[in-house]
Design a protein around this motif. Structure first.
Motif, PDB file in Angstrom:
ATOM      1  N   ILE A 137       0.820  -1.175   0.092  1.00  0.00           N
ATOM      2  CA  ILE A 137      -0.099   0.129   0.020  1.00  0.00           C
ATOM      3  C   ILE A 137       0.686   1.259   0.025  1.00  0.00           C
ATOM      4  O   ILE A 137       0.642   2.369  -0.767  1.00  0.00           O
ATOM      5  CB  ILE A 137      -1.130   0.026   0.990  1.00  0.00           C
ATOM      6  N   GLY A 138       1.886   1.196   0.698  1.00  0.00           N
ATOM      7  CA  GLY A 138       2.951   2.591   1.021  1.00  0.00           C
ATOM      8  C   GLY A 138       3.567   2.682  -0.430  1.00  0.00           C
ATOM      9  O   GLY A 138       3.667   3.669  -1.054  1.00  0.00           O
ATOM     10  N   VAL A 139       3.963   1.411  -1.210  1.00  0.00           N
ATOM     11  CA  VAL A 139       4.528   1.677  -2.751  1.00  0.00           C
ATOM     12  C   VAL A 139       3.627   2.012  -3.606  1.00  0.00           C
ATOM     13  O   VAL A 139       4.018   2.949  -4.168  1.00  0.00           O
ATOM     14  CB  VAL A 139       4.998   0.230  -3.160  1.00  0.00           C
ATOM     15  N   LEU A 279       4.245   9.407   3.927  1.00  0.00           N
ATOM     16  CA  LEU A 279       2.988   8.656   4.506  1.00  0.00           C
ATOM     17  C   LEU A 279       3.329   7.134   3.796  1.00  0.00           C
ATOM     18  O   LEU A 279       3.213   6.089   4.622  1.00  0.00           O
ATOM     19  CB  LEU A 279       1.617   9.006   4.357  1.00  0.00           C
ATOM     20  N   GLY A 280       3.775   7.106   2.556  1.00  0.00           N
ATOM     21  CA  GLY A 280       4.042   5.824   1.874  1.00  0.00           C
ATOM     22  C   GLY A 280       5.211   5.076   2.411  1.00  0.00           C
ATOM     23  O   GLY A 280       5.160   3.953   2.635  1.00  0.00           O
ATOM     24  N   ALA A 281       6.266   6.055   2.570  1.00  0.00           N
ATOM     25  CA  ALA A 281       7.342   5.472   3.220  1.00  0.00           C
ATOM     26  C   ALA A 281       7.104   4.713   4.558  1.00  0.00           C
ATOM     27  O   ALA A 281       7.553   3.993   4.983  1.00  0.00           O
ATOM     28  CB  ALA A 281       8.428   6.621   3.320  1.00  0.00           C
ATOM     29  N   LEU A 285       7.913   0.979   5.424  1.00  0.00           N
ATOM     30  CA  LEU A 285       8.662   0.510   6.906  1.00  0.00           C
ATOM     31  C   LEU A 285       8.014  -0.060   7.646  1.00  0.00           C
ATOM     32  O   LEU A 285       8.724  -1.193   8.325  1.00  0.00           O
ATOM     33  CB  LEU A 285       9.504   1.873   7.228  1.00  0.00           C
ATOM     34  N   ALA A 286       6.700   0.243   8.056  1.00  0.00           N
ATOM     35  CA  ALA A 286       6.180  -0.555   9.061  1.00  0.00           C
ATOM     36  C   ALA A 286       5.697  -1.839   8.617  1.00  0.00           C
ATOM     37  O   ALA A 286       5.979  -2.630   9.559  1.00  0.00           O
ATOM     38  CB  ALA A 286       4.607   0.001   9.351  1.00  0.00           C
ATOM     39  N   GLY A 287       5.710  -2.134   7.326  1.00  0.00           N
ATOM     40  CA  GLY A 287       5.354  -3.505   6.807  1.00  0.00           C
ATOM     41  C   GLY A 287       6.478  -4.236   6.695  1.00  0.00           C
ATOM     42  O   GLY A 287       6.684  -5.438   7.218  1.00  0.00           O
ATOM     43  N   VAL A 288       7.970  -3.686   6.623  1.00  0.00           N
ATOM     44  CA  VAL A 288       9.251  -4.296   6.810  1.00  0.00           C
ATOM     45  C   VAL A 288       9.379  -4.736   8.237  1.00  0.00           C
ATOM     46  O   VAL A 288       9.922  -5.729   8.474  1.00  0.00           O
ATOM     47  CB  VAL A 288      10.381  -3.522   6.353  1.00  0.00           C
ATOM     48  N   ILE A 290       7.088  -5.276  10.526  1.00  0.00           N
ATOM     49  CA  ILE A 290       6.104  -6.573  10.828  1.00  0.00           C
ATOM     50  C   ILE A 290       6.720  -7.460  10.313  1.00  0.00           C
ATOM     51  O   ILE A 290       6.670  -8.897  10.982  1.00  0.00           O
ATOM     52  CB  ILE A 290       4.885  -6.194  10.401  1.00  0.00           C
ATOM     53  N   ILE A 291       7.286  -7.832   9.256  1.00  0.00           N
ATOM     54  CA  ILE A 291       7.931  -9.021   8.635  1.00  0.00           C
ATOM     55  C   ILE A 291       9.060  -9.525   9.466  1.00  0.00           C
ATOM     56  O   ILE A 291       9.295 -10.731   9.660  1.00  0.00           O
ATOM     57  CB  ILE A 291       8.340  -8.835   7.285  1.00  0.00           C
ATOM     58  N   PHE A 292       9.859  -8.603   9.921  1.00  0.00           N
ATOM     59  CA  PHE A 292      11.051  -8.928  10.623  1.00  0.00           C
ATOM     60  C   PHE A 292      10.764  -9.106  12.150  1.00  0.00           C
ATOM     61  O   PHE A 292      11.498  -9.842  12.802  1.00  0.00           O
ATOM     62  CB  PHE A 292      12.186  -7.913  10.681  1.00  0.00           C
ATOM     63  N   SER A 293       9.620  -8.754  12.663  1.00  0.00           N
ATOM     64  CA  SER A 293       9.271  -8.961  14.088  1.00  0.00           C
ATOM     65  C   SER A 293       9.051 -10.555  14.163  1.00  0.00           C
ATOM     66  O   SER A 293       8.481 -11.217  13.297  1.00  0.00           O
ATOM     67  CB  SER A 293       8.152  -8.284  14.328  1.00  0.00           C
ATOM     68  N   LYS A 294       9.525 -11.054  15.345  1.00  0.00           N
ATOM     69  CA  LYS A 294       9.077 -12.542  15.801  1.00  0.00           C
ATOM     70  C   LYS A 294       7.453 -12.673  15.852  1.00  0.00           C
ATOM     71  O   LYS A 294       6.623 -11.914  16.290  1.00  0.00           O
ATOM     72  CB  LYS A 294       9.749 -13.001  17.214  1.00  0.00           C
ATOM     73  N   ILE A 295       7.076 -13.927  15.549  1.00  0.00           N
ATOM     74  CA  ILE A 295       5.666 -14.336  15.844  1.00  0.00           C
ATOM     75  C   ILE A 295       5.496 -14.918  17.221  1.00  0.00           C
ATOM     76  O   ILE A 295       6.054 -15.812  17.421  1.00  0.00           O
ATOM     77  CB  ILE A 295       5.256 -15.593  14.711  1.00  0.00           C
TER      78      ILE A 295
END
Length: 315
Positions: A137-139, A279-281, A285-288, A290-295
């Motif tokens: 969405i940011g992209v 805002l898109g940036a 970065l928020a998406g990245v 979330i991906i890197f955070s542990k489940i």
């Protein structure tokens, strides 16, 4: 426990990576004022190959062991250095250096999707799928603003950078799928070699003889900075840090370098950014993150299997 001197060395190496990878985007932008993009890429990595080989002679084996290894290095090199970097350099002719860094930060998002298809030990989880959607969405926000504010070339420049990031991510996943018995410095050198061979031909055919380029002092500085500091040195530092730092800690570089590139582009390059682009940036970065955070709900063995691999956006 690492000694105090080792802690200082680790912190210094990490800091150098953050600073250099935040600054390479602006160095590309400045160098493009005098140098055409395809030849700029090719000459940069010719120099980087020479440095990596010089460092590796007498320390590592220079040649891959098996014939199929050459095919893998060739294909991944074409994706990483023959597709990703030319699109990145061409895109930066029309996109600010800061936004280019943010768009290239989509590498882990594409890597997540490719890994789901090609690496059974790295299935796609809902948390990371949500991160990928948020980043995309940011992209879309950034590229939509580029079309509205910068015109068609800026729009295609932004999309080209994202397409190149996808190629880089696919290259990373293929390398992880079949590990090579070769030092990382030589893996990079062989990938660079295979990737730039077609670029040398295309550069001469479409951009002319490099001897006739406008070789200003600044363009030479940018070229050498990108080749020696931004490619060879940082690559060696990264693989020195890999066995000494956790992957999670190293991946925080992906969240530091895009804001660093935006700040340097604004402070030193005079770049401006619209509210929609910023805002898109933030979404990317928020998406990245979330991906890197542990489940949190996963068991410890599952966490270890799902630990995201190094897929750092670097120019």
């Amino acid at each position: 426990m690492p000694s105090q001197s080792n802690k200082i060395a680790l912190a210094a190496a990490y800091l150098v990576l953050c600073i250099v990878w935040s600054s390479t985007w602006l160095a590309i932008k400045v160098g493009l004022r005098d140098l055409p993009p395809i030849s700029f890429v090719a000459i940069r990595f010719v120099i980087a190959i020479a440095v990596l080989v010089a460092v590796s002679i007498g320390r590592f084996r220079l040649l891959p062991l098996r014939r199929p290894d050459y095919l893998l290095l060739c294909f991944t090199g074409l994706l990483m250095f023959g597709l990703n970097y030319p699109l990145l350099f061409w895109g930066e002719k029309y996109v600010s250096s800061g936004l280019a860094a943010v768009l290239q930060a989509t590498i882990p998002i594409f890597g997540l999707l490719f890994a789901h298809w090609l690496l059974p030990e790295e299935p796609l989880r809902w948390q990371r799928l949500g991160g990928a959607v948020l980043a995309l969405i940011g992209v879309a926000l950034i590229c939509g603003r580029l079309l509205d504010r910068g015109g068609v070339l800026a729009f295609w420049g932004g999309l080209g950078i994202v397409l190149g990031a996808g190629g880089a991510a696919f290259s990373n996943v293929l390398l992880k799928r079949r590990a090579l018995e070769l030092a990382p410095a030589m893996i990079a050198a062989w990938q660079m070699l295979f990737g730039i061979l077609p670029l040398i031909v295309l550069g001469v055919a479409f951009e002319g003889n490099p001897a006739r380029f406008h070789w200003s002092t600044m363009s030479i500085f940018c070229l050498l900075y990108l080749a020696v500091i931004g490619s060879a040195l940082t690559f060696l530092l990264l693989y020195w840090l890999l066995p000494r730092m956790t992957v999670t800690n190293l991946q925080t570089i992906s969240l530091i370098t895009p804001p660093g590139a935006v700040a340097l582009g604004w402070f030193l390059g005079g770049e401006t950014f619209s509210a929609a682009s910023l805002l898109g940036a933030c979404f990317v970065l928020a998406g990245v993150w979330i991906i890197f955070s542990k489940i949190k709900n996963a068991t410890r063995p599952e966490r270890l299997r799902e630990e995201p691999r190094i897929a750092l956006p670097r120019a």
